[in-house]
Structure formats: structure tokens, C-alpha cells
Design a protein around this motif. Structure first.
Motif, PDB file in Angstrom:
ATOM      1  N   THR A  47      11.846  38.349  38.776  1.00  0.00           N
ATOM      2  CA  THR A  47      12.044  37.548  37.646  1.00  0.00           C
ATOM      3  C   THR A  47      10.815  37.021  37.097  1.00  0.00           C
ATOM      4  O   THR A  47       9.798  36.641  37.892  1.00  0.00           O
ATOM      5  CB  THR A  47      12.987  36.457  37.963  1.00  0.00           C
TER       6      THR A  47
ATOM      7  N   SER B 269      11.283  37.474  43.626  1.00  0.00           N
ATOM      8  CA  SER B 269      12.097  38.591  43.403  1.00  0.00           C
ATOM      9  C   SER B 269      12.902  39.055  44.755  1.00  0.00           C
ATOM     10  O   SER B 269      12.780  38.288  45.736  1.00  0.00           O
ATOM     11  CB  SER B 269      10.814  40.023  43.345  1.00  0.00           C
TER      12      SER B 269
ATOM     13  N   THR C 125      13.637  39.609  33.040  1.00  0.00           N
ATOM     14  CA  THR C 125      13.726  40.167  34.512  1.00  0.00           C
ATOM     15  C   THR C 125      13.370  41.779  34.297  1.00  0.00           C
ATOM     16  O   THR C 125      13.539  42.272  33.529  1.00  0.00           O
ATOM     17  CB  THR C 125      15.146  40.191  34.836  1.00  0.00           C
TER      18      THR C 125
ATOM     19  N   VAL D 140      14.853  43.500  41.977  1.00  0.00           N
ATOM     20  CA  VAL D 140      14.801  42.732  40.771  1.00  0.00           C
ATOM     21  C   VAL D 140      13.742  41.805  40.874  1.00  0.00           C
ATOM     22  O   VAL D 140      13.490  41.003  41.638  1.00  0.00           O
ATOM     23  CB  VAL D 140      16.164  41.964  40.814  1.00  0.00           C
TER      24      VAL D 140
ATOM     25  N   SER E 275      17.181  36.460  41.051  1.00  0.00           N
ATOM     26  CA  SER E 275      17.450  37.906  41.287  1.00  0.00           C
ATOM     27  C   SER E 275      18.633  38.304  42.373  1.00  0.00           C
ATOM     28  O   SER E 275      19.074  39.285  42.317  1.00  0.00           O
ATOM     29  CB  SER E 275      16.139  38.182  41.936  1.00  0.00           C
TER      30      SER E 275
ATOM     31  N   LYS F  21      16.915  34.897  31.340  1.00  0.00           N
ATOM     32  CA  LYS F  21      15.643  35.231  32.193  1.00  0.00           C
ATOM     33  C   LYS F  21      14.976  36.491  31.986  1.00  0.00           C
ATOM     34  O   LYS F  21      15.829  37.259  32.368  1.00  0.00           O
ATOM     35  CB  LYS F  21      15.863  34.596  33.522  1.00  0.00           C
TER      36      LYS F  21
ATOM     37  N   ASP G 142      12.968  31.915  41.432  1.00  0.00           N
ATOM     38  CA  ASP G 142      13.625  32.054  40.532  1.00  0.00           C
ATOM     39  C   ASP G 142      14.943  31.435  40.658  1.00  0.00           C
ATOM     40  O   ASP G 142      16.053  31.613  40.173  1.00  0.00           O
ATOM     41  CB  ASP G 142      13.996  33.446  40.277  1.00  0.00           C
TER      42      ASP G 142
END
Length: 135
Positions: free
Chosen positions: A96, A14, A74, A94, A107, A72, A103
Motif C-alpha cells: 500500500t 505490505s 496499492t 500487496v 493489505s 488506497k 496501512d
């Protein structure tokens, strides 16, 4: 401190923007607009992106919550705050969904893309201006 930030960047699922972020591209961005117009533009921008599904909009709290269903998986939260007339701050968070410990920068990349798109819709003023506005 630089090593800590590097590890945090590598081992993360994130990313959040904030006023004093160590990466300039992830600092809070300010736009010359009123909160209502910024909310409308951010919501429209997010609704028009492929695979994005707006889950909720809270005008009172200045938040828009989005689930990204394609690519992905999210979760995105956009926060819009008017700090003074015609000066509105926009932040993104954000996260993920992944079973891995990282990730792979997804993000961070998504936030940069969202800000690039928003810069085309609203008049960009600057980043990390909170200290300037407190004066």
C-alpha cells in the motif's frame, strides 16, 4: 515470536502470503487446476475488480502485476505456480502506498478478499501444503 509478529502486523504497509505464515488466512493456497486455467481466472478476477489495472502478465514466470488506482493506491503481485498436475499454488503480495508507517491492515484485508473471490472461481484444495507435496 508472537510479539514480533504483532509489531510486524501493526507497523506494515505490505503483506505477502507464504507457505509457513503465522496467520492461517495468509498461507499459500492450493487449487485443483492447471497453471494456465489458474492464470486466466486470476487475471480475469483482477481485471473485473473496480479500480484494478493489470500492468503486466508473465505466463513464463506465472506472475500478474496490478496497480490499484481507486481508494488506497496499492500494488499487487499474484504468483501462480503449478507444483504438480492439477495442483496449483497461488500467492499474493500487496503493498500500500502511504506516507504513514502502517496501512491499518488494508493489505491483509485485500489478500483475504482476493482469496475469497478466487475460492469461488477455482476448486480450493488447502493451505500451506508444500510440506505434503515434498513427500
Amino acid at each position: 515470536m508472537a510479539i514480533k509478529n504483532t509489531f510486524r502486523k501493526i507497523f506494515s504497509t505490505s503483506t505477502e502470503t507464504r507457505e509457513h505464515h503465522h496467520e492461517d488466512s495468509l498461507k499459500t493456497r492450493y487449487y485443483k487446476t492447471m497453471k494456465d486455467k489458474a492464470m486466466m481466472e486470476v487475471e480475469t478476477m483482477l481485471r473485473n475488480r473496480k479500480g484494478f489495472e493489470v500492468a503486466s502478465v508473465s505466463e513464463d514466470h506465472g506472475e500478474i502485476v496490478v496497480n490499484v488506482k481507486s481508494g488506497k493506491k496499492t500494488f499487487v503481485v499474484a504468483t501462480i505456480i503449478m507444483v504438480r498436475p492439477f495442483r496449483t499454488a497461488v500467492d499474493f503480495s500487496v503493498s500500500t502506498e502511504t506516507f504513514l508507517f502502517t496501512d491499518f491492515g488494508h493489505s491483509r484485508k485485500m489478500i483475504r478478499e482476493l482469496y475469497t473471490d478466487l475460492d469461488k472461481r477455482l476448486q480450493f484444495v488447502g493451505t500451506g501444503l508444500g510440506d505434503e507435496l515434498a513427500k
